[in-house]
Design a protein around this motif. Structure first.
Motif, PDB file in Angstrom:
ATOM      1  N   PRO A  13      17.200  44.197  11.368  1.00  0.00           N
ATOM      2  CA  PRO A  13      17.950  45.053  10.444  1.00  0.00           C
ATOM      3  C   PRO A  13      18.073  46.438  11.066  1.00  0.00           C
ATOM      4  CG  PRO A  13      15.690  44.860   9.698  1.00  0.00           C
ATOM      5  CD  PRO A  13      15.800  44.031  10.950  1.00  0.00           C
ATOM      6  N   VAL A  14      19.242  47.028  10.995  1.00  0.00           N
ATOM      7  CA  VAL A  14      19.466  48.320  11.660  1.00  0.00           C
ATOM      8  C   VAL A  14      20.114  49.295  10.689  1.00  0.00           C
ATOM      9  CG1 VAL A  14      20.666  49.490  13.537  1.00  0.00           C
ATOM     10  CG2 VAL A  14      19.801  47.168  13.879  1.00  0.00           C
ATOM     11  N   PHE A  15      19.464  50.429  10.445  1.00  0.00           N
ATOM     12  CA  PHE A  15      20.050  51.449   9.579  1.00  0.00           C
ATOM     13  C   PHE A  15      19.867  52.816  10.230  1.00  0.00           C
ATOM     14  CE2 PHE A  15      19.527  54.217   5.667  1.00  0.00           C
ATOM     15  CZ  PHE A  15      20.894  54.352   5.464  1.00  0.00           C
ATOM     16  N   ASN A  16      20.954  53.384  10.687  1.00  0.00           N
ATOM     17  CA  ASN A  16      20.921  54.690  11.354  1.00  0.00           C
ATOM     18  C   ASN A  16      19.889  54.763  12.469  1.00  0.00           C
ATOM     19  OD1 ASN A  16      22.963  55.526   9.688  1.00  0.00           O
ATOM     20  ND2 ASN A  16      21.661  56.700   8.305  1.00  0.00           N
ATOM     21  N   GLU A  17      19.962  53.828  13.382  1.00  0.00           N
ATOM     22  CA  GLU A  17      18.978  53.763  14.471  1.00  0.00           C
ATOM     23  C   GLU A  17      19.610  54.088  15.821  1.00  0.00           C
ATOM     24  OE1 GLU A  17      15.969  53.588  13.721  1.00  0.00           O
ATOM     25  OE2 GLU A  17      15.527  52.093  12.190  1.00  0.00           O
ATOM     26  N   GLU A  18      20.658  54.912  15.853  1.00  0.00           N
ATOM     27  CA  GLU A  18      21.315  55.169  17.143  1.00  0.00           C
ATOM     28  C   GLU A  18      20.333  55.696  18.189  1.00  0.00           C
ATOM     29  OE1 GLU A  18      24.480  58.032  16.785  1.00  0.00           O
ATOM     30  OE2 GLU A  18      23.147  59.618  16.073  1.00  0.00           O
ATOM     31  N   ALA A  19      19.302  56.418  17.726  1.00  0.00           N
ATOM     32  CA  ALA A  19      18.326  56.971  18.669  1.00  0.00           C
ATOM     33  C   ALA A  19      17.442  55.888  19.282  1.00  0.00           C
ATOM     34  CB  ALA A  19      17.465  58.008  17.958  1.00  0.00           C
ATOM     35  N   CYS A  20      17.346  54.743  18.624  1.00  0.00           N
ATOM     36  CA  CYS A  20      16.440  53.680  19.105  1.00  0.00           C
ATOM     37  C   CYS A  20      17.156  52.610  19.911  1.00  0.00           C
ATOM     38  CB  CYS A  20      15.777  52.977  17.922  1.00  0.00           C
ATOM     39  SG  CYS A  20      14.672  53.999  16.975  1.00  0.00           S
ATOM     40  N   ILE A  21      18.451  52.432  19.672  1.00  0.00           N
ATOM     41  CA  ILE A  21      19.127  51.229  20.164  1.00  0.00           C
ATOM     42  C   ILE A  21      19.046  51.084  21.688  1.00  0.00           C
ATOM     43  CG2 ILE A  21      21.422  50.175  20.418  1.00  0.00           C
ATOM     44  CD1 ILE A  21      21.870  50.989  17.465  1.00  0.00           C
ATOM     45  N   HIS A  22      19.174  52.193  22.394  1.00  0.00           N
ATOM     46  CA  HIS A  22      19.154  52.112  23.847  1.00  0.00           C
ATOM     47  C   HIS A  22      17.803  51.560  24.340  1.00  0.00           C
ATOM     48  CE1 HIS A  22      20.202  52.995  27.945  1.00  0.00           C
ATOM     49  NE2 HIS A  22      19.124  53.740  28.092  1.00  0.00           N
ATOM     50  N   MET A  44      21.879  41.331  15.074  1.00  0.00           N
ATOM     51  CA  MET A  44      21.640  42.687  14.585  1.00  0.00           C
ATOM     52  C   MET A  44      22.472  42.869  13.321  1.00  0.00           C
ATOM     53  SD  MET A  44      19.979  44.590  17.064  1.00  0.00           S
ATOM     54  CE  MET A  44      19.506  44.350  18.771  1.00  0.00           C
ATOM     55  N   VAL A  45      21.825  43.308  12.256  1.00  0.00           N
ATOM     56  CA  VAL A  45      22.549  43.529  11.009  1.00  0.00           C
ATOM     57  C   VAL A  45      22.623  45.029  10.768  1.00  0.00           C
ATOM     58  CG1 VAL A  45      22.632  43.045   8.549  1.00  0.00           C
ATOM     59  CG2 VAL A  45      21.624  41.375  10.107  1.00  0.00           C
ATOM     60  N   ASP A  46      23.814  45.585  10.885  1.00  0.00           N
ATOM     61  CA  ASP A  46      23.978  47.011  10.635  1.00  0.00           C
ATOM     62  C   ASP A  46      24.152  47.217   9.133  1.00  0.00           C
ATOM     63  OD1 ASP A  46      24.563  49.822  11.395  1.00  0.00           O
ATOM     64  OD2 ASP A  46      26.417  49.318  10.391  1.00  0.00           O
ATOM     65  N   ASP A  47      23.149  47.855   8.539  1.00  0.00           N
ATOM     66  CA  ASP A  47      23.075  47.984   7.088  1.00  0.00           C
ATOM     67  C   ASP A  47      23.822  49.254   6.636  1.00  0.00           C
ATOM     68  OD1 ASP A  47      22.339  47.813   4.456  1.00  0.00           O
ATOM     69  OD2 ASP A  47      20.236  48.323   4.766  1.00  0.00           O
ATOM     70  N   GLY A  48      25.095  49.317   6.969  1.00  0.00           N
ATOM     71  CA  GLY A  48      25.901  50.461   6.536  1.00  0.00           C
ATOM     72  C   GLY A  48      25.477  51.779   7.154  1.00  0.00           C
ATOM     73  N   SER A  49      25.158  51.783   8.444  1.00  0.00           N
ATOM     74  CA  SER A  49      24.751  53.023   9.107  1.00  0.00           C
ATOM     75  C   SER A  49      25.878  54.042   9.064  1.00  0.00           C
ATOM     76  CB  SER A  49      24.405  52.757  10.573  1.00  0.00           C
ATOM     77  OG  SER A  49      23.329  51.882  10.678  1.00  0.00           O
ATOM     78  N   THR A  50      25.486  55.326   8.973  1.00  0.00           N
ATOM     79  CA  THR A  50      26.496  56.380   8.985  1.00  0.00           C
ATOM     80  C   THR A  50      26.529  57.061  10.359  1.00  0.00           C
ATOM     81  OG1 THR A  50      24.815  57.819   8.043  1.00  0.00           O
ATOM     82  CG2 THR A  50      26.396  56.861   6.520  1.00  0.00           C
ATOM     83  N   ASP A  51      25.669  56.624  11.271  1.00  0.00           N
ATOM     84  CA  ASP A  51      25.718  57.178  12.634  1.00  0.00           C
ATOM     85  C   ASP A  51      26.443  56.182  13.542  1.00  0.00           C
ATOM     86  OD1 ASP A  51      23.955  55.129  13.021  1.00  0.00           O
ATOM     87  OD2 ASP A  51      22.248  56.369  13.603  1.00  0.00           O
ATOM     88  N   ARG A  52      26.218  56.246  14.843  1.00  0.00           N
ATOM     89  CA  ARG A  52      26.979  55.403  15.751  1.00  0.00           C
ATOM     90  C   ARG A  52      26.287  54.067  16.040  1.00  0.00           C
ATOM     91  NH1 ARG A  52      27.616  57.019  20.624  1.00  0.00           N
ATOM     92  NH2 ARG A  52      29.504  55.828  20.924  1.00  0.00           N
ATOM     93  N   ARG A  74      28.422  48.688   3.230  1.00  0.00           N
ATOM     94  CA  ARG A  74      27.684  49.899   2.842  1.00  0.00           C
ATOM     95  C   ARG A  74      26.195  49.603   3.035  1.00  0.00           C
ATOM     96  NH1 ARG A  74      24.975  48.914  -1.879  1.00  0.00           N
ATOM     97  NH2 ARG A  74      25.879  47.470  -3.373  1.00  0.00           N
ATOM     98  N   ASN A  75      25.333  50.546   2.670  1.00  0.00           N
ATOM     99  CA  ASN A  75      23.891  50.322   2.782  1.00  0.00           C
ATOM    100  C   ASN A  75      23.398  49.456   1.619  1.00  0.00           C
ATOM    101  OD1 ASN A  75      20.937  51.955   2.015  1.00  0.00           O
ATOM    102  ND2 ASN A  75      21.161  50.895   3.942  1.00  0.00           N
ATOM    103  N   GLY A 207      13.647  58.611  16.130  1.00  0.00           N
ATOM    104  CA  GLY A 207      14.146  58.695  14.755  1.00  0.00           C
ATOM    105  C   GLY A 207      13.023  58.722  13.737  1.00  0.00           C
ATOM    106  N   ASP A 208      13.408  58.772  12.456  1.00  0.00           N
ATOM    107  CA  ASP A 208      12.421  58.842  11.375  1.00  0.00           C
ATOM    108  C   ASP A 208      12.426  57.556  10.576  1.00  0.00           C
ATOM    109  OD1 ASP A 208      11.609  61.486  11.844  1.00  0.00           O
ATOM    110  OD2 ASP A 208      13.486  62.201  10.943  1.00  0.00           O
ATOM    111  N   THR A 209      11.339  57.362   9.814  1.00  0.00           N
ATOM    112  CA  THR A 209      11.279  56.185   8.953  1.00  0.00           C
ATOM    113  C   THR A 209      12.448  56.194   7.977  1.00  0.00           C
ATOM    114  OG1 THR A 209       9.988  54.993   7.321  1.00  0.00           O
ATOM    115  CG2 THR A 209       9.670  57.359   7.386  1.00  0.00           C
ATOM    116  N   LYS A 210      12.969  55.008   7.686  1.00  0.00           N
ATOM    117  CA  LYS A 210      14.070  54.880   6.723  1.00  0.00           C
ATOM    118  C   LYS A 210      13.511  54.515   5.356  1.00  0.00           C
ATOM    119  CE  LYS A 210      16.858  55.716  10.134  1.00  0.00           C
ATOM    120  NZ  LYS A 210      15.826  55.930  11.144  1.00  0.00           N
TER     121      LYS A 210
END
Ligand code: UDP
Ligand code: MG
Length: 312
Positions: A13-22, A44-52, A74-75, A207-210
Motif C-alpha cells: 500500500p502506498v500513500f504519499n511515499e515519493e520519498a521512499c519509492i526510490h 503497488m496500490v496507490d491510495d490516492g497520493s497527492t504527491d508524485r 482518492r484516499n 518521510g513521516d508516518t501516515k
C-alpha cells in the motif's frame, strides 16, 4: 514439491511515499532475484497520493514486466489499499508489506520456508521497533492485550499487516467484504495453520508516518468493534453495579431518617446526576459505534474505486 513454478505476489500500500519509492525499488531489485523457486509479481496500490508517488510507480511499471500498479480515485485508507492489492494478486502466495521499508523484504525468504513446511499464514512479530515513539509502542501493547481479552478470536500481539498468506487464505479473505476493515483480525478469523516469525522492525527510510493519532484511534476502534461485542455488555454490568450501590444507599438514607439524622442532599444529588448522565452518554456512544458501522455496512458500497491500472 510442485511441478509448475509457483508465484509469490508482494503487495504494497502506498500513500504519499515519493520519498521512499526510490530506495524501496533499489532494495526490491536486489531482493527479487534471490527468490529462486518462485515467479514474482509486485503489486503497488496507490491510495490516492497527492504527491508524485503514482507517477514514479507508473514509470517503473513501464519498464518492469512483473510490477503492477493500481491507483485509487482518492484516499481510501491503508486497510482498504491492502485489500485491493490482495484482491488483485494472482500469486499462490501473497505477502503484504509497508512501502517504507519498515518490513525487510529479505524476511520473505524465511516466510516462504515456513509456507513450504505447511503454514498457511506466516505473520511477522516485531521483536523490537526502531524509530517509533514510546507512546506508540506502549499504546499498541495495551491495545492488543485489551483486544484479545475482549474478542473471541486470538489476534497476535506486536504484529502488523506484514504477513504471508497462502492462496486458500487469500480466497477466504476475499469473501469477507465488511466495510470497516481490520485486516489482521480478519486473517486470524480465517484460521488454518498460522505461524509467527520474529524480526526487528527498522525505522522508515524516509518521510513521516501516515498514521497520526486520529487515524490510530479509528483503527483501534475498528478492531475492537469488529471483533467484540463486549463493550455493549459493559453497559449492563455498569447498570447492575450502580443499582446495587443505589440499593445500599437507600438503606443508609432510611436508617439515618429513622434515627433522625437528616443531612442536606444537594451535593450527593449533583454527584449522582452527573455520574449517571456521564455513564448514560458513554453507553449511548458505545451503541453509536456499533450502529454507525451497521449503517455504513448496509449501504453496501464497493470498498474502493480504481482510477488507473498499469501493467495488468
Ligand atoms: N498507507 C496507505 N494509506 C493510508 C495510510 C498509509 O496506503 O491512508 C500506507 C503507507 O504508505 C505505508 C503503509 O500504509 O506503506 C503503512 O503506513 P505507515 O508506514 O505510515 O504506518 P506505520 O508503519 O507508521 O504504522
Ligand atoms: Mg510504516
Amino acid at each position: 514439491m510442485h511441478d509448475k513454478k509457483q508465484t509469490v505476489s508482494l503487495v504494497f500500500p502506498v500513500f504519499n511515499e515519493e520519498a521512499c519509492i526510490h530506495q524501496l525499488w533499489q532494495r526490491l531489485e536486489l531482493f527479487v532475484p534471490t527468490i529462486a523457486n518462485y515467479a514474482v509479481e509486485i503489486i503497488m496500490v496507490d491510495d490516492g497520493s497527492t504527491d508524485r508517488s503514482f507517477e514514479l510507480l507508473a514509470q517503473l511499471a513501464g519498464q518492469v514486466p512483473y510490477l503492477k500498479v493500481i491507483r485509487f480515485s482518492r484516499n481510501f485508507g491503508h486497510q482498504i489499499a491492502i485489500t485491493a492489492g490482495v484482491d488483485r494478486a494472482s500469486g499462490d502466495v501473497v505477502v503484504v508489506m509497508d512501502a517504507d521499508l519498515q518490513d525487510p523484504p529479505e524476511l520473505v525468504l524465511d516466510m516462504l520456508t515456513h509456507y513450504e513446511n505447511g503454514a498457511d499464514v506466516v505473520y511477522a512479530v516485531r521483536r523490537s521497533r526502531l524509530g517509533e515513539t514510546p507512546f506508540k509502542k506502549k499504546s499498541a501493547t495495551a491495545f492488543y492485550r485489551i483486544l484479545n481479552r475482549l474478542s473471541n478470536i486470538s489476534i497476535p500481539h506486536d504484529t502488523g499487516d506484514f504477513r504471508l498468506m497462502s492462496r486458500r487464505v487469500v480466497d477466504a479473505l476475499g469473501t469477507l467484504r465488511e466495510s470497516e476493515r481490520f485486516v489482521r483480525g480478519l486473517v486470524s478469523w480465517v484460521g488454518f495453520k498460522q505461524v509467527p516469525i520474529y524480526f526487528d522492525r527498522d525505522p522508515r527510510v524516509a518521510g513521516d508516518t501516515k498514521y497520526p493519532l486520529r487515524k490510530m484511534v479509528t483503527f483501534a476502534l475498528n478492531g475492537l468493534v469488529s471483533f467484540s461485542t463486549s463493550p455493549l455488555r459493559c453497559a449492563s454490568w455498569v447498570g447492575f453495579g450502580l443499582s446495587v450501590m443505589a440499593g445500599v444507599y437507600i438503606c443508609v438514607v432510611i436508617g439515618l431518617w429513622l434515627t433522625h439524622h437528616t443531612f442536606p442532599g444537594y451535593a450527593s444529588l449533583m454527584v449522582a446526576i452527573l455520574m449517571l448522565g456521564g455513564i448514560q452518554l458513554m453507553t449511548i456512544g458505545i451503541l453509536g459505534e456499533y450502529i454507525g458501522r451497521m449503517f455504513m455496512q448496509t449501504k453496501n458500497r464497493p470498498l474502493y474505486i480504481v482510477q488507473d491500472e498499469v501493467g495488468f
